[in-house]
Design an enzyme around this catalytic site. Structure first.
Site, PDB file in Angstrom:
ATOM      1  N   HIS A  41      66.408  -4.929 -51.881  1.00  8.71           N
ATOM      2  CA  HIS A  41      65.561  -6.054 -52.270  1.00  8.71           C
ATOM      3  C   HIS A  41      65.447  -6.192 -53.770  1.00  8.71           C
ATOM      4  CE1 HIS A  41      63.675  -6.519 -48.124  1.00  8.71           C
ATOM      5  NE2 HIS A  41      64.481  -7.503 -48.389  1.00  8.71           N
TER       6      HIS A  41
ATOM      7  N   GLU B 176      85.847 -12.277 -34.431  1.00  6.70           N
ATOM      8  CA  GLU B 176      85.652 -11.080 -35.250  1.00  6.70           C
ATOM      9  C   GLU B 176      86.102  -9.807 -34.531  1.00  6.70           C
ATOM     10  OE1 GLU B 176      81.508 -10.686 -36.368  1.00  6.70           O
ATOM     11  OE2 GLU B 176      80.801 -11.342 -34.411  1.00  6.70           O
TER      12      GLU B 176
ATOM     13  N   ASP C 202      83.746  -8.078 -39.712  1.00  5.41           N
ATOM     14  CA  ASP C 202      83.984  -7.251 -38.527  1.00  5.41           C
ATOM     15  C   ASP C 202      85.445  -7.266 -38.111  1.00  5.41           C
ATOM     16  OD1 ASP C 202      81.601  -5.923 -37.757  1.00  5.41           O
ATOM     17  OD2 ASP C 202      80.723  -7.872 -37.304  1.00  5.41           O
TER      18      ASP C 202
ATOM     19  N   CYS D 150      83.497 -17.221 -42.178  1.00  7.54           N
ATOM     20  CA  CYS D 150      82.166 -16.917 -42.702  1.00  7.54           C
ATOM     21  C   CYS D 150      82.023 -15.456 -43.141  1.00  7.54           C
ATOM     22  CB  CYS D 150      81.079 -17.284 -41.698  1.00  7.54           C
ATOM     23  SG  CYS D 150      81.189 -16.340 -40.168  1.00  7.54           S
TER      24      CYS D 150
HETATM   25  C1  PEP Z   1      81.431 -11.017 -40.034  1.00  8.14           C
HETATM   26  O1  PEP Z   1      81.477 -10.057 -39.265  1.00  8.14           O
HETATM   27  O2  PEP Z   1      82.369 -11.360 -40.757  1.00  8.14           O
HETATM   28  C2  PEP Z   1      80.205 -11.806 -40.162  1.00  8.14           C
HETATM   29  C3  PEP Z   1      80.172 -12.888 -40.902  1.00  8.14           C
HETATM   30  O3  PEP Z   1      79.100 -11.368 -39.530  1.00  8.14           O
HETATM   31  P1  PEP Z   1      78.207 -10.126 -40.001  1.00  8.14           P
HETATM   32  O4  PEP Z   1      78.606  -9.777 -41.399  1.00  8.14           O
HETATM   33  O5  PEP Z   1      76.819 -10.600 -39.871  1.00  8.14           O
HETATM   34  O6  PEP Z   1      78.566  -9.060 -39.006  1.00  8.14           O
HETATM   35 MG    MG Z   2      80.060  -9.750 -37.657  1.00  7.60          MG
END
Ligand code: PEP
Ligand code: MG
Length: 582
Positions: A192, A434, A458, A505
């Protein structure tokens, strides 16, 4: 001249005098109330209550003072610390220890905080809140022991704060007119304190080991928040070099600011839509400020924490409503609960030998807690009546899972219809890609999903069999590995063939050296941490889709991750040298 390396958390080059923040720990010497009588315990209890009230009030005042200056995320950290002073569990423990066991207030507070600390160290999410806990304890002990540490208020010249660690409230109260940056012995990228520094734009390097042992205060210090370097007593040549970098960095920020309202469009006219990833609805404001066109990933499991282990449908709906209110018509991709492993672990969750491969995420929702899943689906569907909401399922590894989840969505719609609650009937249901099996079966999944979003964080972990949070194998976590590019290529081609949108993402969306191959692979939607949007936009505006295509062909022809990584960095450096050194 001493040069120290740490973890860069906020970009920027600053120069100033070292200000060694008092890192002294409060020492609790007297452990029991004397005499051990009910009357003495009663007085001690009063003393504790007064200190807790004073500490809470001080936190609230600080919150009021910095509101408007920092993001609402930061304000919520302060609000959270303020709430701890009123936590019934905490108060009951301290009162029992004082009343029954004749502990001094300080001793009781420290004992309870030590228990919290042990519990919090066990989970990733609470681990990141340990600094909040330090802050809470220190402030309370300060009031109990009557010590004051307010020397930062007397500053009259620009300084670089050097500390063992900074608590979030210390970072929130650093006077911006004098504090140029801070460097700490401890800390991590996602703490944080780092969030606060990011939000207040204070260049910072953390995890330096023993920087407090290298200064006594008053030395000239250079802090390079880009490279994660701190230089104490620089020689004249080094100083001149960094003065030049400081000026260049200021110009770089101005240039990024100028792009804020311009589109992320390649030189040959290909538009790329940039979205933000968020964990809390309040972050939407910051995302929009950075130029996000919507939210491409809302990690809803952050609604869960120790104090809210079981959010209700209304809690979910209220959070989604807050995000929609800030977003207007812009899209909000709500990812269903990704609980377990590196994320929040719900109460009663069985301990597993391999949590990343265990009953987590969509598996937990389908196999064990359909009640929790349905509750969230109801809230998402209800929220869909208010804005451009989309449902995204995490960690899908087979067609059966997708089919089963979609059937549940339909079932929940029936339920809402019967209750006369409004929702958007054709709310898109997409999946994260993922897990390698999903990437390999993308053509089949694409016929049953409304969109794909590739979660490379992931995908890299599962494809390369490298735990994403284990620092011992961090060097093997290679997003540029050719295997990853093959999986991306297959997934993107499958989405295109079946005419469904595909975005990315994972963190590599926000890494400029991946922008070229991603654009080359045809990606036109990227979702990333808000703060990275401006530099990715600038990068996109400097390239053409044709050169991106060529770079992608080149990288797909490479057989090893190191060569691929070097190639991507070299091309990114050629395109935007300002990203590498200054
Ligand atoms: C990912 O796994 O790329 C993702 C965007 O989700 P997280 O980082 O929340 O696992
Ligand atoms: Mg993920």
């Amino acid at each position: 001249m001493k040069v120290r390396r740490g973890i860069p958390v906020v970009d920027g080059v600053v120069i100033g005098e070292a200000f060694l923040l008092d890192a002294e720990h409060y020492r609790v010497t007297q452990r029991f109330v004397k005499p051990r009588t009910p009357e003495a315990a009663e007085l001690e209890l009063k003393r504790f209550q007064q200190a807790a009230t004073a500490a809470r009030r001080e936190t609230e005042e600080l919150q009021a003072k910095v509101s408007g200056e920092v993001s609402s995320d930061v304000a919520s950290i302060l609000a959270y610390i303020g709430m701890l002073y009123e936590d019934p569990d905490f108060l009951a423990y301290v009162e029992r220890r004082i009343g029954r066991d004749h502990f001094t207030a300080e001793h009781a507070v420290s004992r309870r905080v030590a228990i919290y600390r042990k519990e919090w160290e066990r989970h990733e999410v609470t681990r990141n809140r340990l600094a909040d806990l330090d802050d809470f304890e220190r402030r309370l002990l300060k009031h109990l022991l009557g010590e004051k540490h307010e020397t930062l208020k007397d500053l009259k010249a620009p300084v670089i704060v050097i500390a063992r660690d900074l608590t979030p409230t210390q970072a929130a109260s650093l006077p911006l007119e004098w504090v140029r940056g801070f460097a700490t012995d401890q800390g991590g990228k996602t703490s944080h304190t780092a969030i606060l520094a990011q939000s207040r734009r204070i260049p910072a390097v953390v995890g330096l080991g023993s920087i407090t042992g290298d200064t006594v205060g008053g030395e000239l210090v250079i802090l390079d928040g880009r490279e994660g370097r701190v230089i104490i007593d620089p020689d004249p040549q080094t100083l001149a070099k960094y003065e030049d970098r400081q000026a260049k960095f200021a110009r770089y920020l101005l240039e990024l600011e100028e792009l804020r309202t311009l589109p992320a469009e390649t030189r040959d006219g290909h538009r790329v839509n940039l979205f933000a990833n968020i964990e809390f609805p309040e972050e939407v404001a910051d995302a929009l400020k950075h130029g996000a066109e919507g939210i491409g990933l809302y990690r809803t499991e952050f609604l869960y924490d120790k104090d809210h282990p079981d959010p209700s449908e209304e809690d979910h709906l209220a959070a989604y409503g807050r995000a929609i209110e800030l977003l207007g018509d812009r899209p909000l991709v709500i990812r269903t609960l990704d609980l377990g492993a590196d994320k929040f672990t719900p109460e009663g969750y069985e301990v597993e030998a391999n949590p990343f491969l265990g009953c987590r995420s969509i598996r937990y929702c389908l196999l064990e807690r359909q009640d929790v899943f349905r509750r969230q689906l109801r809230a998402i569907l209800r929220a869909s009546a208010r804005g451009d909401v989309r449902i995204m399922l995490p960690m899908v590894s087979s067609l059966e899972e997708l089919v089963e989840a979609r059937a549940l969505v339909e079932d929940v719609k029936q339920e809402l219809r019967a209750e006369g609650l409004p929702f958007r009937a054709d709310v898109p249901v997409g999946i994260m890609i993922e897990v390698p099996s999903a990437a390999l079966m993308a053509d089949v999944l694409a016929q049953n999903a409304d969109f794909f979003s590739i979660g490379t964080n992931d995908l890299v972990q599962y494809s390369l069999a490298v735990d994403r949070v284990n620092s011992r194998v961090a060097s093997l976590y290679q997003p540029a590995h050719p295997a990853i590019f093959r999986l991306l290529l297959g997934t993107i081609e499958a989405a295109r063939r079946h005419r469904i949108p595909v975005s990315i993402c994972g963190e590599l969306s926000g890494e400029p050296h991946f922008t070229l191959p991603l654009v080359g692979l045809g990606m036109r939607d990227l979702s990333m941490a808000s703060a990275t949007i401006p530099k990715i936009k600038r990068f996109i505006r400097s390239i053409s889709a044709v050169e991106a295509g060529r770079a992608t062909d080149a990288v797909l022809g490479l057989a090893d991750a190191t060569a691929s990584q070097e190639f991507l960095h070299r091309r990114a450096r050629e395109i935007d040298p300002a990203l590498y050194g200054l």
